[in-house]
Scaffold this motif. Structure first.
Motif: not given
Length: 69
Positions: A22-30, A58-67
């Motif tokens: 769901l997050m692969l669209d690059g949009a901001e999500h809550t 996901f963030e801890h694993l390095g799969l996501l990065e906060r922007v």
């Protein structure tokens, strides 16, 4: 999921894979938005908390990065 940057391998559950997709669209999500989209209904507080915890993982694993916009 294979991370070529550090050669690590992460196994995802079907729910985690759906959340990541769901997050692969690059949009901001809550977390609330993502839970609503996954459930196709109004999520309960514990369901939103579950999404929030998965995002932190996901963030801890390095799969996501906060922007910061």
């Amino acid at each position: 999921m294979y991370d070529a940057a550090d050669s690590s391998l992460h196994a995802l559950t079907a729910v985690a894979a759906e959340l990541l997709a769901l997050m692969l669209d690059g949009a901001e999500h809550t977390p609330d938005d993502l839970a609503r989209r996954m459930l196709q209904d109004t999520p309960e507080t514990d369901e939103v908390d579950g999404v929030r915890q998965q995002l932190l993982h996901f963030e801890h694993l390095g799969l996501l990065e906060r922007v910061v916009a």
